[in-house]
Scaffold this active site. Structure first.
Site, PDB file in Angstrom:
ATOM      1  N   ALA A  54       0.814  -1.231   0.000  1.00 49.01           N
ATOM      2  CA  ALA A  54       0.000   0.000   0.000  1.00 49.01           C
ATOM      3  C   ALA A  54       0.840   1.270   0.000  1.00 49.01           C
ATOM      4  CB  ALA A  54      -0.945  -0.004   1.206  1.00 49.01           C
TER       5      ALA A  54
ATOM      6  N   SER B  92      -5.675  -9.507 -12.151  1.00 56.08           N
ATOM      7  CA  SER B  92      -5.370  -8.703 -13.336  1.00 56.08           C
ATOM      8  C   SER B  92      -6.196  -9.230 -14.505  1.00 56.08           C
ATOM      9  CB  SER B  92      -3.889  -8.842 -13.693  1.00 56.08           C
ATOM     10  OG  SER B  92      -3.642  -8.370 -15.004  1.00 56.08           O
TER      11      SER B  92
ATOM     12  N   TYR C 294       3.419 -14.043 -14.824  1.00 59.22           N
ATOM     13  CA  TYR C 294       2.475 -13.107 -14.183  1.00 59.22           C
ATOM     14  C   TYR C 294       1.035 -13.525 -14.445  1.00 59.22           C
ATOM     15  CZ  TYR C 294       0.334  -8.516 -13.126  1.00 59.22           C
ATOM     16  OH  TYR C 294      -0.441  -7.492 -12.615  1.00 59.22           O
TER      17      TYR C 294
ATOM     18  N   ALA D  34      -0.089 -16.481 -15.133  1.00 53.70           N
ATOM     19  CA  ALA D  34      -0.385 -17.719 -14.402  1.00 53.70           C
ATOM     20  C   ALA D  34      -0.668 -17.431 -12.938  1.00 53.70           C
ATOM     21  CB  ALA D  34       0.794 -18.691 -14.538  1.00 53.70           C
TER      22      ALA D  34
ATOM     23  N   LYS E 148      -1.732 -14.621 -11.632  1.00 55.78           N
ATOM     24  CA  LYS E 148      -2.989 -13.871 -11.470  1.00 55.78           C
ATOM     25  C   LYS E 148      -4.201 -14.768 -11.758  1.00 55.78           C
ATOM     26  CE  LYS E 148      -1.370  -9.828 -10.226  1.00 55.78           C
ATOM     27  NZ  LYS E 148      -1.520  -9.398  -8.817  1.00 55.78           N
TER      28      LYS E 148
ATOM     29  N   ILE F  11      -3.606   0.178 -15.541  1.00 58.11           N
ATOM     30  CA  ILE F  11      -3.811   1.225 -14.539  1.00 58.11           C
ATOM     31  C   ILE F  11      -2.541   2.068 -14.477  1.00 58.11           C
ATOM     32  CG2 ILE F  11      -4.363   1.695 -12.122  1.00 58.11           C
ATOM     33  CD1 ILE F  11      -6.619   0.175 -13.598  1.00 58.11           C
TER      34      ILE F  11
HETATM   35  P1  NAP Z   1       3.249  -0.724  -7.998  1.00 61.26           P
HETATM   36  O1  NAP Z   1       2.908   0.689  -8.274  1.00 61.26           O
HETATM   37  O2  NAP Z   1       4.487  -1.310  -8.567  1.00 61.26           O
HETATM   38  O3  NAP Z   1       3.260  -0.930  -6.391  1.00 61.26           O
HETATM   39  C1  NAP Z   1       3.534  -2.204  -5.878  1.00 61.26           C
HETATM   40  C2  NAP Z   1       3.278  -2.212  -4.388  1.00 61.26           C
HETATM   41  O4  NAP Z   1       3.467  -3.557  -3.916  1.00 61.26           O
HETATM   42  C3  NAP Z   1       4.246  -1.331  -3.616  1.00 61.26           C
HETATM   43  O5  NAP Z   1       3.550  -0.814  -2.493  1.00 61.26           O
HETATM   44  C4  NAP Z   1       5.316  -2.342  -3.159  1.00 61.26           C
HETATM   45  O6  NAP Z   1       5.999  -1.950  -1.963  1.00 61.26           O
HETATM   46  C5  NAP Z   1       4.440  -3.542  -2.880  1.00 61.26           C
HETATM   47  N1  NAP Z   1       5.151  -4.819  -2.876  1.00 61.26           N
HETATM   48  C6  NAP Z   1       5.790  -5.438  -3.903  1.00 61.26           C
HETATM   49  N2  NAP Z   1       6.313  -6.591  -3.488  1.00 61.26           N
HETATM   50  C7  NAP Z   1       5.982  -6.716  -2.179  1.00 61.26           C
HETATM   51  C8  NAP Z   1       6.232  -7.697  -1.191  1.00 61.26           C
HETATM   52  N3  NAP Z   1       6.945  -8.796  -1.479  1.00 61.26           N
HETATM   53  N4  NAP Z   1       5.771  -7.502   0.066  1.00 61.26           N
HETATM   54  C9  NAP Z   1       5.066  -6.387   0.366  1.00 61.26           C
HETATM   55  N5  NAP Z   1       4.779  -5.418  -0.535  1.00 61.26           N
HETATM   56  C10 NAP Z   1       5.255  -5.591  -1.788  1.00 61.26           C
HETATM   57  O7  NAP Z   1       2.089  -1.707  -8.465  1.00 61.26           O
HETATM   58  P2  NAP Z   1       0.533  -1.389  -8.777  1.00 61.26           P
HETATM   59  O8  NAP Z   1       0.422  -1.055 -10.208  1.00 61.26           O
HETATM   60  O9  NAP Z   1      -0.017  -0.475  -7.756  1.00 61.26           O
HETATM   61  O10 NAP Z   1      -0.069  -2.862  -8.600  1.00 61.26           O
HETATM   62  C11 NAP Z   1      -0.793  -3.263  -7.433  1.00 61.26           C
HETATM   63  C12 NAP Z   1      -1.463  -4.589  -7.723  1.00 61.26           C
HETATM   64  O11 NAP Z   1      -2.347  -4.447  -8.822  1.00 61.26           O
HETATM   65  C13 NAP Z   1      -0.489  -5.690  -8.092  1.00 61.26           C
HETATM   66  O12 NAP Z   1      -0.922  -6.920  -7.562  1.00 61.26           O
HETATM   67  C14 NAP Z   1      -0.592  -5.729  -9.608  1.00 61.26           C
HETATM   68  O13 NAP Z   1      -0.226  -6.985 -10.139  1.00 61.26           O
HETATM   69  C15 NAP Z   1      -2.045  -5.425  -9.789  1.00 61.26           C
HETATM   70  N6  NAP Z   1      -2.389  -4.901 -11.118  1.00 61.26           N
HETATM   71  C16 NAP Z   1      -1.818  -3.757 -11.589  1.00 61.26           C
HETATM   72  C17 NAP Z   1      -2.160  -3.285 -12.855  1.00 61.26           C
HETATM   73  C18 NAP Z   1      -1.567  -2.043 -13.432  1.00 61.26           C
HETATM   74  O14 NAP Z   1      -1.787  -1.784 -14.640  1.00 61.26           O
HETATM   75  N7  NAP Z   1      -0.859  -1.211 -12.666  1.00 61.26           N
HETATM   76  C19 NAP Z   1      -3.089  -3.998 -13.618  1.00 61.26           C
HETATM   77  C20 NAP Z   1      -3.643  -5.162 -13.114  1.00 61.26           C
HETATM   78  C21 NAP Z   1      -3.296  -5.603 -11.863  1.00 61.26           C
HETATM   79  P3  NAP Z   1       7.352  -1.018  -2.027  1.00 61.26           P
HETATM   80  O15 NAP Z   1       6.880   0.366  -2.322  1.00 61.26           O
HETATM   81  O16 NAP Z   1       7.939  -1.132  -0.645  1.00 61.26           O
HETATM   82  O17 NAP Z   1       8.222  -1.584  -3.096  1.00 61.26           O
END
Ligand code: NAP
Length: 246
Positions: free
Chosen positions: A12, A141, A154, A156, A158, A187
């Site tokens: 978060a 996703s 990824y 797989a 999701k 996003i």
């Molecule tokens: P992001 O901007 O890269 O942020 C990732 C977040 O996850 C950061 O808060 C990071 O913490 C945290 N994180 C990563 N590995 C971790 C771990 N091992 N333990 C605890 N925290 C961890 O990603 P996002 O785009 O917001 O994505 C959030 C979720 O939505 C993910 O599951 C992603 O697969 C999914 N999603 C994203 C999209 C998209 O287009 N962005 C689309 C579909 C699904 P730090 O800040 O400390 O690194």
């Protein structure tokens, strides 16, 4: 605050998880901002949450490590006595062809995107089952539904999260626990920092609602699944993708 919920959100500090934290905090709910390494971003999210939710905390834990995931949940239970809403959001992406994906790549992507949800949920379930109450929302996703070229690991992980959501919903529904899943499309977060403007325009061209999504779009769906308005919904997957995968 009366009726304030305790909401644990993994990953978060930034992006979608941050928007989810701010959305719940705006409702007056108490938020636990989990993150892995980015202290500055987590602190920024926390301070913004505390404007409307002063009891909120941040907690660093690598949720892909079973011991750290269990410590995170125990810390929340020690402090607040319960978890009302768990959002399994932490995730990482990987763009590689299968033949270039190492065993270590595979294990990391599956463990962060799928394993972490299992580890955190497993630790949180006993307290939820004891109270016969809880909402779990998993962030999958659109690629978990459709598959993405050069993102097989990824996709797989999701897709696994979707199957896991449906199975767990059946298992814990009788204990009063709802388990649902949000499947975002593209996003606008740092996860997509590698995309060029041309790449984004190509996605927008394919999207019936003619834009890419915002973290707030996803946060609104999570808030819905956590609300009384979703009290007869479990095991569901809600696409938040502007119609891209219809
Ligand atoms: P992001 O901007 O890269 O942020 C990732 C977040 O996850 C950061 O808060 C990071 O913490 C945290 N994180 C990563 N590995 C971790 C771990 N091992 N333990 C605890 N925290 C961890 O990603 P996002 O785009 O917001 O994505 C959030 C979720 O939505 C993910 O599951 C992603 O697969 C999914 N999603 C994203 C999209 C998209 O287009 N962005 C689309 C579909 C699904 P730090 O800040 O400390 O690194």
């Amino acid at each position: 605050m009366p009726n304030s919920r305790i909401v644990l959100i993994t990953g978060a500090s930034r992006g979608i998880g941050r928007a989810i934290a701010l959305r719940f905090a705006a409702e007056g709910d108490t938020v636990v901002v989990n993150y892995r390494a980015n202290h500055a971003a987590a602190e920024d999210t926390l301070q913004r949450c505390r404007l409307t939710s002063p009891e909120s905390i941040a907690y660093a834990a690598d949720v892909s490590d079973p011991a750290e995931a269990a410590q995170l949940v125990q810390a929340v239970l020690n402090r607040f006595g319960r978890i009302d809403v768990l959002v399994n959001n932490a995730g990482i992406s990987l763009q590689k062809q299968v033949q270039d994906t190492t065993d270590a790549d595979w294990q990391k992507v599956v463990n962060v995107n799928l394993g972490a949800a299992f580890y955190v949920t497993k630790a949180a379930l006993p307290a939820m089952i004891a109270r016969k109450s809880g909402k779990i929302v998993n962030i999958s996703s659109m690629w978990g539904l459709t598959g993405a070229s050069c993102e097989a690991a990824y996709s797989a992980a999701k897709a696994g999260l979707i199957g896991w959501t449906k199975a767990l919903a059946k298992e814990v529904g009788p204990s009063g626990i709802h388990v649902n899943c949000v499947a975002p499309g593209l996003i606008d977060t740092e996860m997509n920092a590698n995309l060029s403007d041309a790449d984004k325009c190509a996605v927008i061209d394919e999207t019936p609602l003619c834009r890419i999504g915002t973290p707030q779009d996803v946060a609104d769906a999570v808030l819905f699944f956590s609300s009384p308005q979703a009290s007869f919904i479990t095991g569901e997957v809600l696409r938040v993708d502007g119609g891209l995968t219809v």
